[in-house]
Design an enzyme around this catalytic site. Structure first.
Site, PDB file in Angstrom:
ATOM      1  N   GLU A  54       3.277  -6.158  -5.187  1.00  0.00           N
ATOM      2  CA  GLU A  54       4.105  -5.600  -6.259  1.00  0.00           C
ATOM      3  C   GLU A  54       4.603  -6.719  -7.149  1.00  0.00           C
ATOM      4  O   GLU A  54       4.887  -7.825  -6.683  1.00  0.00           O
ATOM      5  CB  GLU A  54       5.360  -4.897  -5.709  1.00  0.00           C
ATOM      6  CG  GLU A  54       5.138  -3.603  -4.993  1.00  0.00           C
ATOM      7  CD  GLU A  54       6.476  -3.007  -4.522  1.00  0.00           C
ATOM      8  OE1 GLU A  54       7.527  -3.270  -5.153  1.00  0.00           O
ATOM      9  OE2 GLU A  54       6.465  -2.288  -3.517  1.00  0.00           O
ATOM     10  N   GLU A  91       8.221  -2.499   2.670  1.00  0.00           N
ATOM     11  CA  GLU A  91       9.344  -3.452   2.753  1.00  0.00           C
ATOM     12  C   GLU A  91      10.281  -3.141   3.924  1.00  0.00           C
ATOM     13  O   GLU A  91      11.459  -2.836   3.732  1.00  0.00           O
ATOM     14  CB  GLU A  91      10.120  -3.473   1.439  1.00  0.00           C
ATOM     15  CG  GLU A  91       9.331  -4.035   0.292  1.00  0.00           C
ATOM     16  CD  GLU A  91      10.166  -4.250  -0.977  1.00  0.00           C
ATOM     17  OE1 GLU A  91      11.232  -3.634  -1.093  1.00  0.00           O
ATOM     18  OE2 GLU A  91       9.729  -5.031  -1.833  1.00  0.00           O
TER      19      GLU A  91
HETATM   20  C1  GAL Z   1      10.448  -2.896  -4.397  1.00  0.00           C
HETATM   21  C2  GAL Z   1      10.031  -1.578  -3.754  1.00  0.00           C
HETATM   22  C3  GAL Z   1       9.449  -0.625  -4.795  1.00  0.00           C
HETATM   23  C4  GAL Z   1      10.319  -0.565  -6.011  1.00  0.00           C
HETATM   24  C5  GAL Z   1      10.549  -1.962  -6.552  1.00  0.00           C
HETATM   25  C6  GAL Z   1      11.420  -2.000  -7.796  1.00  0.00           C
HETATM   26  O1  GAL Z   1      11.329  -3.605  -3.597  1.00  0.00           O
HETATM   27  O2  GAL Z   1       9.086  -1.788  -2.750  1.00  0.00           O
HETATM   28  O3  GAL Z   1       9.292   0.645  -4.212  1.00  0.00           O
HETATM   29  O4  GAL Z   1      11.532   0.031  -5.688  1.00  0.00           O
HETATM   30  O5  GAL Z   1      11.170  -2.748  -5.569  1.00  0.00           O
HETATM   31  O6  GAL Z   1      11.596  -3.311  -8.262  1.00  0.00           O
END
Ligand code: GAL
Ligand code: ZN
Length: 694
Positions: A330, A154
């Protein structure tokens, strides 16, 4: 050696895996393998924040643990997306080389802490990243388990240090060549801001300059440029070390509590990525919570349906970014830990949310995170395996069910997504518009909400959409919508012209074609270079108070809010007029025949339901094809998406509602999950889905 992995091969299922947090617990690492196998996990993203474990002291590298982990994963049939760890650097580096740390707008250098806290200009940081990436590539790029580079994590943010100031000036010099050209583009004689030496230029900061729009816009473009340049540097290190694995970086799009991340022009990353990926964290089951598209008619039971549309918008954007299948890098199987109310998912929602991504072209469903860590900031964040370490939790079991489904639908992975329409979303326009001081200010400019509202209308009408920058080849689309394109680049304008001339259907709205790519107004006013294409000129863009309404009179009177234009037609035909106590019969909705095509213009802002009616007019006049052509009747919160390969069609029927849904199809399909005939008429439970095929 086995064939190289390609994204079309299969659906991958898994998530971020942080064994570096558990190296003193071989029992946990062993349990992970069994738990993964039973949940159908086929991929993990490894090493994302592992720099301090990989290089605990400067120049002292420890890869043994990673060797073992990757070998064991391979043994368990799990593929690895291997991360470069540049998203967070170790403390020793910040201590010895403070220049790697970011400088904020105030001019003060950050202390060590958090993540993403690094300067993309810093030669030391670049060199450390080069060494690390080289080592990783040399050691792992031919390991059979490792199939893709997950570069950093990110990317985001900017840095105001002296190195970045120097790079900014160099970038401007390259762009404008002379100070005279820069002064003209930035209109600097305004408030006596003429620059006479390149060194007088400083990044926009609150205690300095924030009112030169051209400067602000260039700083945003430069920040994207630096980040792309940094990523290119990372990728070059991997490639020079002999790796030919494909590359992605996980983009961040939505933070529901903060609005959509505005920071980086994602379109500029398409060249350096083989596959696009993104991190998705929608707020399901949170009635009224930041639903951006439809605040006017609260209906709690329908909130998840609208949320699904917001999600789908992002899926479509990332599918369009690299023009093919993407990765849902994710998501959370249950809840996040950073929303004001971080709600868990109702039964069925995890599977439905994953399949929503798949139905729009994702070839993976991945989670943050595989296992909850015991300490620090994310210990309560949702995970497939929670603190109990058990495999009989609701979350684990629902994940396992989804894992099994994704195996079952494997052939869908090589099917494409047949978009019929395109919707323009431009980061540069967003920056310029956010910065502009116009008739409507603050949150009511609402570019993101407006684009999502337009998306919602297409989505609800069952029309598959690509979300694009507006500079792509448009010839295959039956309709292109470019709402609120305040900054219209000359390239976009040319592109729209060619498209409409060649027979295309374009929709624009109020607040279009005001400024060019350097944020200078077009001479002659709005809609600038689109004037002849739209067959009209805009005499004025006026504002309405928050609760003030005029009306667009069609079959019914539709309320107009925030913005409306005084339009003077120059060839365009008026389809509907405004009802307004102070002006008689102003054109509100127009169409112009231009070349072989039609250019529609909507001169006022409508709520989502009214806008939907406007879309219905265009869709039926221009006979735009819809997925709903397959349907005789359905309940309103069922969504239907299609992936197809040749004659083979896969139909995703999804119920984004707490209510039971029902559908009657025009023909009989086979049920791909249950196997056997599905019939043409059935009901779906709340948050239920069916995947059908011919
Ligand atoms: C994302 C990040 C992850 C984790 C996640 C939690 O933005 O890439 O490492 O922190 O959020 O929701
Ligand atoms: Zn810097």
């Amino acid at each position: 050696m086995a064939d190289k992995w390609k994204i079309e091969d299969e659906f991958l299922f898994g998530g971020d895996y942080n064994p570096d947090q558990w190296l003193d617990r071989p029992d946990v690492l062993e349990a992970d393998l069994t738990l993964m196998k039973n949940a159908g996990i086929s991929v993990v993203s490894l090493g994302i924040f592992a720099w301090s474990t990989l290089e605990p002291e400067e120049g002292k590298f420890e890869f043994d643990w990673m060797d073992r982990i990757i070998d064991n994963l391979h043994g368990a049939g799990v593929k690895v997306f291997l991360a470069t760890p540049s998203g967070a650097r170790p403390a020793w580096m910040a201590e010895r080389y403070p220049e790697v740390l970011r400088v904020g707008p105030s001019g003060g250098r950050n202390l060590f802490g958090a993540r993403h806290n690094h300067c993309f200009s810093s030669p030391v940081y670049r060199e450390k990243v080069r060494i690390m990436n080289t080592r990783l590539a040399e050691r792992y790029s031919s390991h059979p388990a490792v199939v893709l580079w997950h570069v950093s994590n990110e990317y985001s943010g900017d840095c105001h240090c002296e190195l970045c100031q120097a790079n900014f000036r160099a970038w401007l010099k390259e762009r404008y060549k002379t100070l005279d050209a820069l002064n003209k583009a930035w209109w600097t004689s305004f408030w006596s801001h003429t620059v006479t030496d390149w060194d007088q230029i400083h990044s926009p900061v609150p205690h300095g300059e924030l009112s030169v729009h051209g400067l602000n816009l260039d700083w945003q473009k430069f920040t994207t440029h630096m980040t792309v340049d940094f990523m290119t540097h990372e990728v070059e290190a991997l490639k020079s070390a002999g790796s030919d694995l494909p590359v992605t970086t996980n983009m961040m799009m939505v933070m529901e509590d903060k609005g959509m991340d505005p920071g980086l022009d994602n379109w500029k990353f398409r060249e350096i990525m083989d596959y696009a990926s993104w991190d998705s964290y929608p707020a399901w089951h949170m009635p009224g919570h930041k639903i951006l598209i439809h605040g006017e008619t609260p209906d709690e039971e329908a909130d998840d349906y609208r949320r699904a549309s917001e999600e789908a918008f992002h899926h479509d954007l990332y599918r369009s970014l690299c023009n093919g299948p993407f990765l849902l890098m994710e998501s959370t199987p249950s809840r996040v830990n950073w929303q004001a109310t971080s709600k868990g998912k109702r039964p069925g929602m995890n599977i439905l949310a994953g399949m929503n991504a798949v139905s729009h072209g994702s070839n993976s469903v991945q989670y943050f995170q595989w296992r909850q860590g015991r300490g620090s900031f994310e210990k309560y964040h949702g995970a497939v395996v929670d603190q109990s370490g058990r495999d009989d939790t609701l979350v684990y079991r629902e994940c396992a069910e989804l894992g099994a489904m994704l195996k079952k639908i494997k052939p869908v992975a090589e099917a494409g997504y047949p978009a019929r329409a395109a919707l323009v979303y431009s980061w540069e326009n967003r920056w310029a518009l956010d910065d502009s001081q116009g008739p409507v200010n603050n949150d009511r400019k609402a570019y993101v909400e407006t684009v999502r509202k337009h998306y919602y209308c297409l989505w609800k009408a069952g029309i598959p959409v690509d979300v694009i920058s507006g500079e792509e080849d448009l010839s295959g689309y039956e309709l292109v919508a470019a709402p609120m394109l305040y900054l219209t680049s000359r390239k976009q304008a040319e592109n729209f012209r060619t498209y409409v001339e060649g027979g295309g259907n374009l929709l624009t709205t109020y607040n279009t074609g005001y400024v060019d790519e350097t944020d200078l107004c077009f001479e002659g006013g709005s809609p600038g270079p689109l004037r002849d294409v739209l067959g009209l000129r805009v005499e004025d863009l006026d504002a309405l108070h928050r609760n003030e309404r005029i009306y667009l009179s069609m079959e019914e009177d539709y309320p107009v809010q925030d913005y409306y234009e005084i339009v003077r037609p120059e060839g365009a035909q008026v389809l509907a007029r405004f009802r307004d106590p102070w002006h008689q019969d102003l054109p509100g909705f127009l169409v112009n025949s231009f070349g072989g095509g039609k250019a529609y213009h909507l001169a006022g802002r409508l709520d989502a339901d009214s806008l939907y009616e406007v879309y219905q007019i265009i869709v039926s006049d221009r006979e735009i094809r819809s997925n709903l052509d397959l349907v005789i009747e359905k309940s309103s919160e069922l969504d239907i998406q299609i992936r197809e390969k040749g004659d083979k069609v896969y139909l995703f029927v999804m119920n984004f509602s707490a209510r039971e849904g029902s559908v009657v199809l025009k023909s009989t399909w086979n049920d791909f999950l249950e196997e056997g005939e599905a019939g043409d008429e059935w009901t779906l439970p709340p948050y239920g889905l069916k995947i059908l095929t011919n």
